[in-house]
Design a protein around this motif. Structure first.
Motif, PDB file in Angstrom:
ATOM      1  N   TYR A   1       0.831  -1.198   0.000  1.00  0.00           N
ATOM      2  CA  TYR A   1       0.000   0.000   0.000  1.00  0.00           C
ATOM      3  C   TYR A   1       0.866   1.248   0.000  1.00  0.00           C
ATOM      4  O   TYR A   1       0.574   2.219  -0.710  1.00  0.00           O
ATOM      5  CB  TYR A   1      -0.943  -0.017   1.200  1.00  0.00           C
ATOM      6  CG  TYR A   1      -1.837  -1.223   1.227  1.00  0.00           C
ATOM      7  CD1 TYR A   1      -2.447  -1.664   0.063  1.00  0.00           C
ATOM      8  CD2 TYR A   1      -2.059  -1.924   2.393  1.00  0.00           C
ATOM      9  CE1 TYR A   1      -3.247  -2.772   0.062  1.00  0.00           C
ATOM     10  CE2 TYR A   1      -2.865  -3.033   2.407  1.00  0.00           C
ATOM     11  CZ  TYR A   1      -3.457  -3.462   1.249  1.00  0.00           C
ATOM     12  OH  TYR A   1      -4.251  -4.557   1.252  1.00  0.00           O
ATOM     13  N   SER A  52       2.223   1.666  -3.423  1.00  0.00           N
ATOM     14  CA  SER A  52       1.306   2.177  -4.436  1.00  0.00           C
ATOM     15  C   SER A  52       1.018   3.653  -4.212  1.00  0.00           C
ATOM     16  O   SER A  52       0.796   4.389  -5.174  1.00  0.00           O
ATOM     17  CB  SER A  52       0.007   1.363  -4.472  1.00  0.00           C
ATOM     18  OG  SER A  52      -0.464   1.130  -3.204  1.00  0.00           O
ATOM     19  N   LEU A  53       1.049   4.098  -2.947  1.00  0.00           N
ATOM     20  CA  LEU A  53       0.905   5.540  -2.696  1.00  0.00           C
ATOM     21  C   LEU A  53       2.038   6.308  -3.368  1.00  0.00           C
ATOM     22  O   LEU A  53       1.822   7.317  -4.053  1.00  0.00           O
ATOM     23  CB  LEU A  53       0.935   5.809  -1.192  1.00  0.00           C
ATOM     24  CG  LEU A  53      -0.392   5.861  -0.458  1.00  0.00           C
ATOM     25  CD1 LEU A  53      -0.154   5.987   1.026  1.00  0.00           C
ATOM     26  CD2 LEU A  53      -1.209   7.035  -0.939  1.00  0.00           C
ATOM     27  N   VAL A  54       3.265   5.808  -3.186  1.00  0.00           N
ATOM     28  CA  VAL A  54       4.428   6.503  -3.743  1.00  0.00           C
ATOM     29  C   VAL A  54       4.386   6.483  -5.268  1.00  0.00           C
ATOM     30  O   VAL A  54       4.587   7.511  -5.934  1.00  0.00           O
ATOM     31  CB  VAL A  54       5.718   5.841  -3.230  1.00  0.00           C
ATOM     32  CG1 VAL A  54       6.922   6.444  -3.922  1.00  0.00           C
ATOM     33  CG2 VAL A  54       5.834   5.991  -1.729  1.00  0.00           C
ATOM     34  N   LEU A  55       4.071   5.304  -5.828  1.00  0.00           N
ATOM     35  CA  LEU A  55       4.029   5.186  -7.278  1.00  0.00           C
ATOM     36  C   LEU A  55       2.926   6.060  -7.869  1.00  0.00           C
ATOM     37  O   LEU A  55       3.084   6.637  -8.948  1.00  0.00           O
ATOM     38  CB  LEU A  55       3.807   3.729  -7.684  1.00  0.00           C
ATOM     39  CG  LEU A  55       5.007   2.810  -7.464  1.00  0.00           C
ATOM     40  CD1 LEU A  55       4.659   1.386  -7.852  1.00  0.00           C
ATOM     41  CD2 LEU A  55       6.201   3.290  -8.269  1.00  0.00           C
ATOM     42  N   GLY A  56       1.803   6.171  -7.147  1.00  0.00           N
ATOM     43  CA  GLY A  56       0.721   7.021  -7.611  1.00  0.00           C
ATOM     44  C   GLY A  56       1.165   8.465  -7.708  1.00  0.00           C
ATOM     45  O   GLY A  56       0.877   9.161  -8.691  1.00  0.00           O
ATOM     46  N   ALA A  91      -4.833  -1.394  -3.164  1.00  0.00           N
ATOM     47  CA  ALA A  91      -3.566  -0.850  -3.658  1.00  0.00           C
ATOM     48  C   ALA A  91      -3.813   0.088  -4.828  1.00  0.00           C
ATOM     49  O   ALA A  91      -3.262   1.193  -4.883  1.00  0.00           O
ATOM     50  CB  ALA A  91      -2.635  -1.994  -4.060  1.00  0.00           C
ATOM     51  N   LEU A  93      -5.363   3.354  -3.691  1.00  0.00           N
ATOM     52  CA  LEU A  93      -4.366   4.244  -3.086  1.00  0.00           C
ATOM     53  C   LEU A  93      -3.478   4.857  -4.168  1.00  0.00           C
ATOM     54  O   LEU A  93      -3.128   6.038  -4.106  1.00  0.00           O
ATOM     55  CB  LEU A  93      -3.514   3.471  -2.085  1.00  0.00           C
ATOM     56  CG  LEU A  93      -4.177   3.193  -0.744  1.00  0.00           C
ATOM     57  CD1 LEU A  93      -3.322   2.248   0.072  1.00  0.00           C
ATOM     58  CD2 LEU A  93      -4.360   4.484   0.023  1.00  0.00           C
ATOM     59  N   PHE A  94      -3.132   4.024  -5.162  1.00  0.00           N
ATOM     60  CA  PHE A  94      -2.267   4.481  -6.256  1.00  0.00           C
ATOM     61  C   PHE A  94      -2.899   5.671  -6.964  1.00  0.00           C
ATOM     62  O   PHE A  94      -2.316   6.762  -7.043  1.00  0.00           O
ATOM     63  CB  PHE A  94      -2.062   3.301  -7.212  1.00  0.00           C
ATOM     64  CG  PHE A  94      -1.294   3.610  -8.447  1.00  0.00           C
ATOM     65  CD1 PHE A  94       0.081   3.784  -8.387  1.00  0.00           C
ATOM     66  CD2 PHE A  94      -1.932   3.704  -9.666  1.00  0.00           C
ATOM     67  CE1 PHE A  94       0.805   4.053  -9.530  1.00  0.00           C
ATOM     68  CE2 PHE A  94      -1.209   3.967 -10.810  1.00  0.00           C
ATOM     69  CZ  PHE A  94       0.154   4.146 -10.742  1.00  0.00           C
ATOM     70  N   PHE A  95      -4.135   5.482  -7.451  1.00  0.00           N
ATOM     71  CA  PHE A  95      -4.769   6.566  -8.202  1.00  0.00           C
ATOM     72  C   PHE A  95      -5.154   7.720  -7.289  1.00  0.00           C
ATOM     73  O   PHE A  95      -5.143   8.876  -7.709  1.00  0.00           O
ATOM     74  CB  PHE A  95      -5.979   6.035  -8.964  1.00  0.00           C
ATOM     75  CG  PHE A  95      -5.593   5.274 -10.198  1.00  0.00           C
ATOM     76  CD1 PHE A  95      -5.007   5.918 -11.269  1.00  0.00           C
ATOM     77  CD2 PHE A  95      -5.781   3.911 -10.271  1.00  0.00           C
ATOM     78  CE1 PHE A  95      -4.626   5.223 -12.400  1.00  0.00           C
ATOM     79  CE2 PHE A  95      -5.408   3.205 -11.402  1.00  0.00           C
ATOM     80  CZ  PHE A  95      -4.828   3.865 -12.462  1.00  0.00           C
ATOM     81  N   SER A 149      -3.537   8.864  -4.603  1.00  0.00           N
ATOM     82  CA  SER A 149      -2.412   9.762  -4.331  1.00  0.00           C
ATOM     83  C   SER A 149      -2.028  10.514  -5.605  1.00  0.00           C
ATOM     84  O   SER A 149      -1.654  11.688  -5.545  1.00  0.00           O
ATOM     85  CB  SER A 149      -1.232   8.981  -3.764  1.00  0.00           C
ATOM     86  OG  SER A 149      -0.686   8.132  -4.730  1.00  0.00           O
ATOM     87  N   ALA A 150      -2.162   9.825  -6.761  1.00  0.00           N
ATOM     88  CA  ALA A 150      -1.873  10.527  -8.020  1.00  0.00           C
ATOM     89  C   ALA A 150      -2.788  11.730  -8.180  1.00  0.00           C
ATOM     90  O   ALA A 150      -2.339  12.844  -8.478  1.00  0.00           O
ATOM     91  CB  ALA A 150      -2.051   9.566  -9.199  1.00  0.00           C
TER      92      ALA A 150
END
Lengths: 138, 202
Positions: free
Chosen positions: A48, A51-55, B105, B108-110, B112-113
């Protein structure tokens, strides 16, 4: 040489400040905790965080580089949905932190109808968003 | 004959599954003379185990110990009551677990983007949506309708997820975040009234 170092150092520190404050914002609001709990698997916390960092990195790719996936218009549906879910959760977290619904329900003595109010808020937010993005003039 | 002192405190978690025989030593930690401690640890509380969450109070524990052992004074330490749940047996479908983890996951990815993009664009949502749509489809659109509609539906879904609306419809017992908030507010009011009452009498 000094110029070069400054050019690297200043944006780096700026990015550090922005990234850490965004992360802190989500943690304090409890959005990330909520999403992690959704999976009922706290042991994959590394994923998690990753994925926050990659986002955050993805946002830089979108914003600073002239890069496009091209011809995947239908991908807009799931990505838009995910963006919306996240925004909705942040909005809900803000309402919860500010105690708006709680106080309103307590004052009006309609605790039984709590979830009706939540439902109405959901419909209102979705309708407002549709209006804002689709109706020309906003 | 002198009486022995028995100190106990509640354990934070219950480690056994539902249906397993629950001994007193599963719920409390005891400090006492060796012989008495052994006797107390052997007391059976629930012969058939617990299936639902169980609340135990210090008074109940004291009664249980007094029934089994003579001439002891039982002294609780810490909390006056505790709630214990049986350990849930893991029967989860691995595919379902994977989907849940993947969903979290990706969300969270999108998420934070999007947050960083909003920040960079000074929360100009329209511009951000146009940029993202251009990133996805390669076309520039003044109004990415498809994107906006799914985004709006997503907002509704996000609020529903946060307030655990679906969870609430399935199981009325579990409190959502709003119920906890109301409970907290009620508790604060009660605390305030109690403290005020104390002030008046003095």
């Amino acid at each position: 040489m000094i110029k070069c170092m400054l050019i690297i150092l200043i944006p780096l520190s700026g990015g550090l400040a922005v990234g850490s404050s965004v992360a802190a914002f989500f943690v304090v609001l409890g959005v990330t905790v909520k999403i992690v709990k959704l999976s009922k698997r706290e042991e994959y916390l590394v994923f998690y965080q990753l994925s926050l960092v990659l986002g955050a990195l993805l946002s830089c790719v979108i914003y600073f580089f002239d890069f496009s996936l091209k011809q995947f218009s239908l991908l807009a549906v799931p990505i838009g949905l995910l963006f919306g879910i996240f925004t909705g959760m942040v909005a809900a977290a803000l309402t919860e932190t500010l105690d708006i619904i709680t106080i309103a329900v307590n004052q009006l003595k309609i605790t039984k109808w709590l979830y009706l109010i939540v439902l109405v808020i959901i419909l209102g937010k979705a309708a407002g968003s549709l209006l804002f993005f689709l109706f020309p003039g906003f | 004959m002198e009486s022995y002192e028995v100190y106990f405190q509640f354990k934070p978690f219950y480690q056994k599954k539902s249906g397993e025989r629950a001994l007193l030593s599963d719920f409390i930690e005891v400090s006492a003379a060796e012989e008495i401690k052994k006797q107390i640890d052997r007391i059976i509380v629930f012969p058939h185990g617990i299936n639902a969450p169980v609340r135990l109070t210090a008074i109940q524990i004291v009664q249980l110990i007094h029934q089994a052992v003579n001439r002891v004074s039982v002294i609780p330490i810490g909390e006056s009551s505790a709630l214990y749940e049986p350990v849930q047996e893991e029967k989860d479908n691995p595919l379902l677990v994977f989907l849940r983890v993947a969903f979290s996951a990706v969300l969270l990815f999108f998420g934070s983007a999007l947050a960083i993009m909003y920040f960079h664009a000074d929360v100009n949502m329209k511009e951000v949506h146009q940029t993202v749509y251009q990133f996805i489809s390669g076309k520039k659109a003044a109004q990415p309708v498809l994107f906006s509609i799914s985004y709006s539906i997503g907002i509704g879904a996000g609020i529903a997820i946060f307030f655990e609306v679906i969870n609430k419809l399935k199981n009325k017992e579990n409190p959502g975040p709003l119920e906890l908030e109301i409970h907290q507010a009620d508790k604060e009011i009660r605390d305030y009234l109690r403290d005020q009452e104390g002030k008046k009498e003095n």
